[in-house]
Scaffold this active site. Structure first.
Site, PDB file in Angstrom:
ATOM      1  N   HIS A   1      26.500   6.090  -8.549  1.00  0.00           N
ATOM      2  CA  HIS A   1      27.616   4.960  -8.465  1.00  0.00           C
ATOM      3  C   HIS A   1      27.320   3.917  -9.258  1.00  0.00           C
ATOM      4  CE1 HIS A   1      28.063   7.640  -5.083  1.00  0.00           C
ATOM      5  NE2 HIS A   1      26.836   7.498  -4.512  1.00  0.00           N
TER       6      HIS A   1
ATOM      7  N   TYR B   1      31.568   7.751  -8.926  1.00  0.00           N
ATOM      8  CA  TYR B   1      32.531   7.692  -7.712  1.00  0.00           C
ATOM      9  C   TYR B   1      31.951   6.732  -6.935  1.00  0.00           C
ATOM     10  CZ  TYR B   1      29.542  11.397  -5.861  1.00  0.00           C
ATOM     11  OH  TYR B   1      28.550  12.166  -5.544  1.00  0.00           O
TER      12      TYR B   1
END
Ligand code: C5P
Length: 330
Positions: A302, A254
Site C-alpha cells: 500500500h 491498492y
C-alpha cells in the site's frame, strides 16, 4: 361634591384603562413567551437533525478539493442492486494476481453469498458520530479509550485487539473490517465487514461461517470464524476501485484496510474521528499490541505515505478529526 364625583369617575376610568392596557400588555407578553417557548421546543427537538444537516452540508458543496473526490452516489457495501461494473471488476481482479476466474463466476459467487446471508443486502446504515481505529503503535499510552468508546459507531480492523488495551483503544466495536488472512472471531454485536481483495475471499466468508473453508489462499487461513450472520457486510469491489482511483489516484498498488475504513466512515457517518494511524519512525506500520518483528515491514503493498497524506488533507479540510499522538520512543 359633583366635582369630587367626576374626579372619582375619572380616576376609576383611568385605572380601568390602565388595567386594560396592562392586561393587553400582559397577554402580548404571554403571547411572545409562548412563541419563544415553541421556538425553543422546536429547536431542541430538531437540533439533532439540524446539526446533522449543518455537518453534512459542509461536506462537499463548499469545498472544491473534497467535491472532486467524495461521490455521494457510491454505495460502499455490496447489495443486490449495486454490483460492480465490468471495468472496476477487471481492475480489482488483478490485485493479487491469484484470481483467474471470470466475471460470470464472480456474479455467481456474489449471488450465492447474498442468498446465504440476506442481511448483506441491507447495505450501509447511517450514523451520527464514528471513531475509526487504525492499528498504529502510536496508540500506546494515548489514553484515547474513553473518547473512542463515546462514539455511536466504532470501526476497527484486522487483528487489532481490545482485550488488555482498553485504556488506549477502548472496548467498543460495532464494525470490524477483515479479510481471510487477517480474520478474528467477533462477538454477537459486531458487524463483520469483509474487505474482499479477491473472489476467493467471498468464497472463504461463506464457508467460514457455515460448513468450514478447506484449503488456503496465499497462506493458510482460518477454516471457521465466529460472527453474527445477520451483521455480515461486504465491501463492494467497486468501492475499493473508487477509493483507489478517486481518492488515492494511483496506477499501481491498492488501498489498505485502514484507508478503506476512513472513506467508508465518511460515507456512513456525519462526524468522523480517526485514531491510530501513522507509521513508526522507520516507516513501518508497527502495531500497538506487539513488538515489531520485521524491521523491513514498511507499509506492504500500500501507498503508506499517500494514505497518511490523504488523512491529513481530510483533517485540514475539516472533514474528519484526526487524533495523533507523537510516536512513542521504542
Ligand atoms: O497492520 P494492519 O493492516 O492490521 O493495520 C490496519 C490499518 O491501520 C492499516 O491498513 C493502516 O491504514 C493503519 N496503520 C497505520 N500505522 C501503523 C499501523 C497501521 O496507519 N503503524
Amino acid at each position: 361634591m359633583s366635582n369630587d364625583n367626576s374626579y372619582l369617575q375619572d380616576l376609576v376610568h383611568l385605572s380601568s384603562a390602565r388595567t386594560e392596557t396592562r392586561i393587553k400588555m400582559n397577554s402580548k407578553g404571554v403571547y411572545v413567551l409562548a412563541v419563544l417557548l415553541m421556538v425553543t421546543i422546536t429547536c431542541v427537538y430538531f437540533s439533532d437533525s439540524l446539526s446533522k444537516y449543518i455537518l453534512y452540508a459542509s461536506r462537499a458543496e463548499d469545498d472544491h478539493w473534497f467535491a472532486q473526490r467524495f461521490d455521494k452516489s457510491v454505495q460502499p457495501f455490496l447489495t443486490e442492486k449495486n454490483n460492480v461494473s465490468k471495468d472496476a471488476f477487471d481492475w480489482w481482479k488483478q490485485l493479487q494476481q491469484l484470481e483467474k476466474q471470470s466475471f460470470d463466476y464472480y456474479q455467481r459467487v456474489v449471488g450465492s453469498l447474498l442468498k446465504t446471508f440476506p442481511a448483506i443486502s441491507k447495505g450501509a446504515e447511517r450514523c451520527r458520530t464514528c471513531a475509526v481505529v487504525g492499528n498504529s503503535a502510536n496508540l500506546k499510552d494515548s489514553h484515547y479509550g474513553q473518547l473512542i468508546d463515546s462514539h455511536d459507531v466504532v470501526i476497527r480492523m484486522n487483528m487489532g485487539p481490545i482485550k488488555g488495551y482498553k485504556e488506549d483503544v477502548g472496548a467498543k466495536t460495532t464494525h470490524r473490517l477483515m479479510y481471510p488472512e487477517s480474520a478474528t472471531d467477533l462477538d454477537n454485536m459486531t458487524h463483520l465487514v469483509l474487505t474482499p481483495f479477491k473472489i476467493m475471499d467471498m468464497v472463504w466468508l461463506q464457508k467460514a461461517l457455515t460448513t468450514g473453508f478447506q484449503g488456503k489462499t496465499y497462506e493458510p487461513v482460518r477454516s471457521t470464524i465466529q460472527a453474527n450472520k445477520n451483521l455480515v457486510r461486504v465491501l463492494n469491489p467497486g468501492f475499493i476501485a473508487y477509493v483507489h482511483q478517486t481518492w488515492l489516484r494511483k496506477q499501481r498498488g491498492y488501498p489498505s484496510a485502514g484507508i478503506l475504513a476512513v472513506i467508508l466512515a465518511l460515507h456512513m457517518c456525519e462526524e468522523v474521528h480517526v485514531f491510530g494511524y501513522g507509521a513508526d519512525n522507520n516507516g513501518n506500520w508497527s502495531h500497538y499490541w506487539e513488538k515489531l518483528k520485521n524491521p523491513k515491514l514498511g507499509t506492504g503493498l500500500h501507498y503508506g505515505n499517500e494514505e497518511y497524506d490523504l488523512i491529513q488533507m481530510l483533517a485540514q479540510h475539516k472533514k474528519i478529526n484526526f487524533f495523533k499522538k507523537p510516536f512513542p520512543k521504542s
